[in-house]
Design a protein around this motif. Structure first.
Motif, PDB file in Angstrom:
ATOM      1  N   LEU A  87      16.910  -3.098  -0.287  1.00  0.00           N
ATOM      2  CA  LEU A  87      15.926  -3.654  -1.220  1.00  0.00           C
ATOM      3  C   LEU A  87      16.491  -3.726  -2.638  1.00  0.00           C
ATOM      4  O   LEU A  87      16.296  -4.712  -3.356  1.00  0.00           O
ATOM      5  CB  LEU A  87      14.646  -2.810  -1.207  1.00  0.00           C
ATOM      6  N   THR A  88      17.218  -2.675  -3.028  1.00  0.00           N
ATOM      7  CA  THR A  88      17.808  -2.659  -4.354  1.00  0.00           C
ATOM      8  C   THR A  88      18.889  -3.722  -4.481  1.00  0.00           C
ATOM      9  O   THR A  88      18.976  -4.422  -5.504  1.00  0.00           O
ATOM     10  CB  THR A  88      18.403  -1.272  -4.649  1.00  0.00           C
ATOM     11  N   ILE A  95       8.850  -8.491  -2.709  1.00  0.00           N
ATOM     12  CA  ILE A  95       9.784  -7.680  -1.924  1.00  0.00           C
ATOM     13  C   ILE A  95       9.043  -6.746  -0.978  1.00  0.00           C
ATOM     14  O   ILE A  95       9.555  -6.383   0.092  1.00  0.00           O
ATOM     15  CB  ILE A  95      10.734  -6.888  -2.853  1.00  0.00           C
ATOM     16  N   TRP A  96       7.814  -6.359  -1.331  1.00  0.00           N
ATOM     17  CA  TRP A  96       7.064  -5.468  -0.447  1.00  0.00           C
ATOM     18  C   TRP A  96       6.571  -6.217   0.795  1.00  0.00           C
ATOM     19  O   TRP A  96       6.388  -5.611   1.858  1.00  0.00           O
ATOM     20  CB  TRP A  96       5.888  -4.838  -1.195  1.00  0.00           C
ATOM     21  N   ASP A  97       6.370  -7.535   0.677  1.00  0.00           N
ATOM     22  CA  ASP A  97       6.037  -8.325   1.862  1.00  0.00           C
ATOM     23  C   ASP A  97       7.221  -8.389   2.816  1.00  0.00           C
ATOM     24  O   ASP A  97       7.060  -8.332   4.045  1.00  0.00           O
ATOM     25  CB  ASP A  97       5.610  -9.737   1.451  1.00  0.00           C
ATOM     26  N   ILE A  98       8.423  -8.511   2.262  1.00  0.00           N
ATOM     27  CA  ILE A  98       9.631  -8.509   3.097  1.00  0.00           C
ATOM     28  C   ILE A  98       9.796  -7.156   3.779  1.00  0.00           C
ATOM     29  O   ILE A  98      10.093  -7.072   4.974  1.00  0.00           O
ATOM     30  CB  ILE A  98      10.868  -8.847   2.244  1.00  0.00           C
ATOM     31  N   CYS A  99       9.588  -6.098   3.012  1.00  0.00           N
ATOM     32  CA  CYS A  99       9.713  -4.747   3.569  1.00  0.00           C
ATOM     33  C   CYS A  99       8.693  -4.529   4.687  1.00  0.00           C
ATOM     34  O   CYS A  99       9.035  -4.031   5.762  1.00  0.00           O
ATOM     35  CB  CYS A  99       9.522  -3.726   2.452  1.00  0.00           C
ATOM     36  N   ALA A 100       7.434  -4.897   4.442  1.00  0.00           N
ATOM     37  CA  ALA A 100       6.379  -4.707   5.439  1.00  0.00           C
ATOM     38  C   ALA A 100       6.639  -5.548   6.683  1.00  0.00           C
ATOM     39  O   ALA A 100       6.442  -5.086   7.819  1.00  0.00           O
ATOM     40  CB  ALA A 100       5.022  -5.056   4.836  1.00  0.00           C
ATOM     41  N   ILE A 157       0.784   0.984  -0.355  1.00  0.00           N
ATOM     42  CA  ILE A 157       0.234  -0.330   0.022  1.00  0.00           C
ATOM     43  C   ILE A 157       0.980  -0.914   1.227  1.00  0.00           C
ATOM     44  O   ILE A 157       0.495  -1.859   1.864  1.00  0.00           O
ATOM     45  CB  ILE A 157       0.274  -1.323  -1.157  1.00  0.00           C
ATOM     46  N   LEU A 158       2.135  -0.346   1.545  1.00  0.00           N
ATOM     47  CA  LEU A 158       2.905  -0.853   2.681  1.00  0.00           C
ATOM     48  C   LEU A 158       2.174  -0.646   4.004  1.00  0.00           C
ATOM     49  O   LEU A 158       2.325  -1.452   4.933  1.00  0.00           O
ATOM     50  CB  LEU A 158       4.274  -0.178   2.737  1.00  0.00           C
TER      51      LEU A 158
END
Length: 513
Positions: A296-297, A344-349, A379-380
């Motif tokens: 992610l980073t 990026i949190w949508d990609i992670c989820a 929120i994930l």
């Protein structure tokens, strides 16, 4: 029933957490999330540590029978330096009677087959951490947890070796979560028989409590940090097989994103830097290569560099002065400062939902528990649940996977959330001992080692003569490590410092490779 003294190691990529704890009788098990209950029992150790990364306050771990007596967090640097500090910790606090059991939960790939004496307790050669490949983690720590008594043959000295158990830092917490779930299930059944169900409407209102409908026989634990690991319990047992699960390296489908977003989708990201060597699919479009904190980073860095380049060309700004801002932001753990609505949190989820779908379809696990630093972004959880349901597309028509309530029970956080000392309140400098799923898992390994020892009738401690060429052991409780201890007896007569002994073991292990 008396309390028994356990030694535990949670070996992680950033730190080794070494812990000494008491296994208390069941009547003092902590059932509250509060971590303020401290025992007044004296420490079994003759000394204590006062460094900022250590704790000597007695503290019950919530939902367990474990009481931490001493603990230290050791940064993961070189194998020699890290293991020497672990050895020193256990010898510094060693009681005269020795430790009763040792639990070792470590990053992998790790040798977990106790019948394979060449690899058990070792980091395997496929590790992305080059300097840790083929390093023997178990032997120096086991030796440090051993004690000497005066009841031996010949020269009158014998080494008392505790029983022990080794597993990965994800299989171990999977065992702990599994044990917690079924323990609470039985208690909830008994409680429901004795009380009215007046408070049912208040249950699970935060989505963190389990709705305990049944005993389970399977569970997956997923840690999401610098890497991603998957621990599996199937039919009440941790999955080993050829080695152990490496679910963090399974491939995923790309997430289509609208053209207006400033961040590329999975197909537009070349994979994280760890994928260049000995990583399945070269780390591209895999769970770890997309959703780990490293990935992610690096994705954010790549996007930032692209945006800076566009801005530099249009505005004639010096590129060197712009690039440093991203380095500084990265050093401040930039992921913490991103808003919840960052794409990026949508990609992670989406990535972690892919993993949940894979686990549901291939292993049919009855619960998936998440831990690790990335999952502090709470929120994930709802994003993962929603995306899991979408990806399954109604194929598994089960309540756990089709209803909001079912998904909350099926996918959720660890009861010992990372960085919160088990209380969900976030640990500070004065928050006491560090409690994480991995640490609890290491202690569960030690407890299971004791239970296995008692179930086989080998209740007496193992003894090894250290002043003669012959060894006397209790049947099959020791394998390769016994042989190493006995064959190294001549070295022990010359080496008197634990740190030097640990270095010798590691260097000897490397030469044999």
């Amino acid at each position: 029933m008396k309390s028994q003294l356990l030694a535990a190691v949670e070996g992680g990529g950033t730190s080794f957490v070494v812990t000494i704890a008491l296994l208390r009788p069941p009547d003092v098990t902590s059932t509250s999330l509060s971590t303020s209950s401290l025992s007044s029992s004296p420490s079994p150790s003759p000394s204590s540590s006062s460094s900022s990364s250590s704790s000597s306050s007695s503290q019950l771990i919530p939902h367990t029978s474990f009481e931490i007596i001493h603990q230290q967090s050791i940064p993961t640097t070189t194998p020699i330096e890290t293991l020497a500090k672990c050895v020193h910790f256990f010898q510094q606090h060693a009681p005269e009677q020795g430790y009763d059991a040792l639990g070792l939960a470590c990053f992998g790939p790790l040798g977990v087959n106790k019948h394979d004496t060449e690899t058990y307790g070792k980091i395997l050669s496929g590790s992305p951490k080059k300097e840790w490949r083929n390093v023997d983690i178990l032997s120096p720590i086991l030796d440090a947890c051993s004690s000497i008594d005066g009841n031996g043959n010949g020269n009158g000295m014998r080494r008392r070796v505790p029983c022990y158990k080794v597993d990965t830092d994800v299989n171990a917490p999977a065992m702990a979560e599994f044990e917690y779930h079924n323990h609470n299930y039985y208690h909830s059944v008994n409680a429901s028989r004795a009380t009215n169900n007046n408070n049912n409407n208040n249950a699970n209102k935060n989505g963190n409590a389990l709705k305990l409908k049944k005993e389970i026989s399977s569970l997956a634990y997923v840690t999401v940090g610098t890497g991603i690991g998957v621990g599996l319990i199937v039919n009440h047992q941790p999955v080993h097989g050829m080695m152990h699960p490496e679910g963090g390296h399974v491939p995923i489908s790309a997430l289509p994103l609208p053209d207006s977003t400033s961040i590329s989708n999975s197909e537009g990201f070349g994979g994280y830097s760890w994928g260049n060597e000995k990583s399945p699919f070269q780390g591209k479009n895999t769970v770890e290569g997309t959703a780990s904190s490293v990935a992610l980073t690096e994705r954010l860095r790549a996007e930032n560099e692209n945006e800076n380049e566009v801005l530099r060309r249009s505005s004639n700004i010096d590129g060197n002065s712009m690039s440093t801002s991203m380095d500084e932001l990265q050093e401040r753990n930039q992921l913490k400062y991103l808003p919840d609505d960052h794409p990026i949190w949508d990609i992670c989820a989406h990535t972690l939902a892919n993993l949940c779908v894979t686990l549901a379809l291939t292993t049919s696990v009855e619960k998936i528990v998440f831990g690790g630093g990335v999952m502090n972004r709470t929120i994930l959880y709802d994003k993962i649940r929603m995306r899991t349901k979408e990806l399954l597309n109604g194929y598994l028509n089960l309540e756990e996977l089709t209803t909001e309530e079912g998904l909350r029970g099926y996918i959720g956080p660890s009861v010992w959330s990372e960085g919160s000392n088990g209380s969900g309140c976030g640990g500070g400098a004065d928050a006491g001992a560090e409690i994480s799923p991995g640490l609890v898992g290491a202690l569960v390994l030690a407890k299971l080692a004791l239970e296995e020892q008692h179930s086989t009738g080998e209740v007496a401690p193992v003894h090894i003569d250290i002043c003669s060429s012959t060894s006397s052991t209790n049947t099959s409780t020791r394998g390769r490590a016994d042989e190493k201890i006995s064959s190294s007896s001549s070295i022990r007569t010359l080496v008197c410092y634990s740190g030097i002994f640990a270095l010798g073991l590691i260097l000897g292990s490397r030469k044999r490779q």
